[in-house]
Design an enzyme around this catalytic site. Structure first.
Site, PDB file in Angstrom:
ATOM      1  N   GLU A  76       0.711  -1.350  -0.181  1.00 35.01           N
ATOM      2  CA  GLU A  76      -0.015   0.358  -0.135  1.00 35.01           C
ATOM      3  C   GLU A  76       0.988   1.308   0.286  1.00 35.01           C
ATOM      4  OE1 GLU A  76      -2.785  -0.789   3.494  1.00 35.01           O
ATOM      5  OE2 GLU A  76      -3.343  -2.076   2.430  1.00 35.01           O
TER       6      GLU A  76
ATOM      7  N   GLY B 113       4.580  -0.431   2.577  1.00 41.08           N
ATOM      8  CA  GLY B 113       5.672  -1.676   2.025  1.00 41.08           C
ATOM      9  C   GLY B 113       6.464  -2.722   2.598  1.00 41.08           C
TER      10      GLY B 113
ATOM     11  N   CYS C 135       3.147 -17.309   0.434  1.00 41.52           N
ATOM     12  CA  CYS C 135       3.586 -16.691  -1.536  1.00 41.52           C
ATOM     13  C   CYS C 135       4.742 -15.717  -2.073  1.00 41.52           C
ATOM     14  CB  CYS C 135       1.667 -15.942  -1.761  1.00 41.52           C
ATOM     15  SG  CYS C 135       0.355 -15.827  -1.311  1.00 41.52           S
TER      16      CYS C 135
ATOM     17  N   GLU D   1       9.322  -7.704  -3.992  1.00 40.44           N
ATOM     18  CA  GLU D   1       9.483  -9.641  -2.908  1.00 40.44           C
ATOM     19  C   GLU D   1      10.023  -9.047  -1.709  1.00 40.44           C
ATOM     20  OE1 GLU D   1       7.935 -11.959  -3.767  1.00 40.44           O
ATOM     21  OE2 GLU D   1       7.614 -11.189  -5.729  1.00 40.44           O
TER      22      GLU D   1
END
Ligand code: TGC
Ligand code: FAD
Length: 392
Positions: A140, A144, A246, A371
């Site tokens: 957002e 982060g 994920c 990531e």
């Protein structure tokens, strides 16, 4: 751009460790990149446009859901094959690998791991063929590195959820058909929701003026009182661990992918150094350029071994988050340093689009940040070895 003459370095004969399937999968991806990515990518990057024409090819080489079981349309491959596909795609361009990473590890994986059987049947086969494209909304504007602080939220309205908030820096957002969105419920617990394009109040404005990942489309996800059907909630896992799980899979893919970008820079620099004559001899005959090239192949070899071992651990279900962080951090930094050195080997030609190095270098500035940034991964290692979190 020059013809793609890429030859992969394999200094420690890693090919001897790969199975026939690994090599088949890798070689198919490598040929496809030479045929379908290299000839067009520079032009798309210069125009800052995502090449939608390659979506079908990505699906054909198994880049969408390589390790998702075949019953859901995935390729049913192991983790090393997944890594090798990411390596070959990123050899072409990190932005193209981003699209594949997001589709596989950040959209298909959460639906596969946390979704209902109906959700899996509805979405996974179409995501595997590229008929549906997805994106992943965690970051957002004000959250982060610290996604746990997110403010995007949903309220239970009886027959539906009402979703409000905004996500920033979302790969594939401008063209994605669905978004896996992480948001807090009324108790502040994080859940995943599948939001579909066309739902009222859901918009995806594109982020422009990027100097990096120009061939990847990045955008925002804006939710203004979006009515999300209750069956779109991913019920299998909640809490910050759900999206972070994920990320483990995507970061693993990046650890391999970065090797591809580094290989391309090294291979380009090696060929150029042998051909470019200054002071009546090839620049490859000078000690300084040999030092650069020798260090590049050394670092690539170390990164290959790290990724291979991590792949073995991942196949056995033993790879930890901290091990994945170490590989992502090391290999992306390795690739970025090689890109910068390789650029210098080419002198002025290195800054042009005639060669892929500058594009890789600029792309890797995003890869080292997304990531989980370089610093965040260092702190994950620090937390693992000391048992103390530097984040709290
Ligand atoms: P912390 O208290 O450490 O953990 C919260 C809960 O999550 C669990 N957990 C994990 N679970 C599964 N997998 C992991 N990797 C996990 N890491 C942590 C943890 O056990 C805990 O569970 P529980 O049950 O105790 O609640 O969380 P924290 O708030 O202190 O933050 C830790 C930190 C900083 C490491 C984490 O927030 C982090 O990784 N931040 C970086 C954010 C990030 O990587 N964002 C990426 C956004 S997606 C993206 O960039 C896509 S780019 C795509 C492309 O184009 O390729
Ligand atoms: P910040 O968190 O503000 O960090 C700024 C700096 O502060 C960094 O150097 C960081 O390391 C440092 N820092 C932060 N906290 C600490 C600390 N505790 N100690 C020491 N240093 C610290 N996100 C998605 O959800 N989905 C996507 O598809 C996606 N795609 C992206 C595509 C691109 C091209 C880019 C650039 C980003 C993408 N991201 C995506 C977002 C990405 O994950 C974030 O940019 C990243 O997690 C960092 O967050 P931030 O940019 O807000 O930086």
């Amino acid at each position: 751009m020059k013809p793609d003459l890429f030859e992969a370095p394999d200094y420690y004969l890693l090919d001897d460790l790969f199975t026939e399937e690994h090599k088949l999968v890798r070689d198919a991806a490598r040929s496809w990149v030479k045929r379908s990515v290299s000839p067009i990518i520079e032009d798309y990057a210069q125009r800052a446009e995502f090449p939608t024409e390659i979506i079908a090819g990505l699906a054909e080489i198994g880049a969408f859901g390589p390790y998702i079981p075949m019953e859901y349309g995935g390729a049913g491959l192991d983790q090393i094959s997944y890594g090798l596909i990411m390596q070959e795609i990123e050899r072409g361009d990190s932005g193209v690998r981003s699209t594949a990473s997001v589709q596989s590890s950040l959209v298909m994986y959460p639906i596969f791991a946390y979704g209902t059987e109906e959700q899996k049947q509805k979405y996974l086969p179409k995501l595997a063929t590229g008929e549906l494209m997805g994106c992943f909304g965690l970051t957002e504007p004000d959250h982060g590195s610290n996604p746990g602080g997110m403010v995007t939220n949903f309220k239970d309205k009886g027959d539906h959820f009402l979703l409000n908030g905004a996500k920033l820096w979302i790969s594939n957002a401008p063209f994605a058909d669905i978004a896996v969105v992480w948001a807090k419920n009324e108790e502040g617990r994080i859940h995943g929701l599948i939001v579909e394009r066309g739902m009222e109040g859901f918009t995806t404005p594109e982020t422009h003026n990027k100097w990096s990942l120009r061939a990847s489309a990045t955008g925002e996800l804006i939710f203004d009182n979006v009515r999300v059907p209750k069956e779109n909630l991913l019920p299998g896992k909640s809490g910050l661990g759900a999206p972070l799980g994920c990320l483990d899979s995507a970061r693993y893919g990046i650890a391999w992918g970065a090797i591809g970008a580094a290989m391309d820079c090294y291979d380009t620099a090696l060929r150029y150094a042998k051909e470019r004559v200054q002071f009546d001899k090839p620049i490859a005959a000078t000690q300084l350029q040999q030092k650069k090239l020798a260090e590049m192949v050394t670092e690539i070899t170390k990164a290959q071994l790290l990724a291979y071992r991590l792949g073995q651990l991942k196949n056995e279900g033993r790879a930890t988050t901290a091990q994945i962080s170490m590989a992502k951090r090391n290999n992306v930094e390795m690739a970025l340093k090689i890109a910068r050195e390789a650029r210098q080997v080419l002198g002025g030609m290195g800054i042009t689009g005639e060669y892929p190095i500058m594009r890789h270098m600029m792309n890797l500035e995003s890869v080292v940040t997304y990531e989980g940034t370089h610093d965040i991964h260092l702190l994950i290692t620090g937390m693992d070895i000391t048992g103390i979190s530097a984040f709290k």
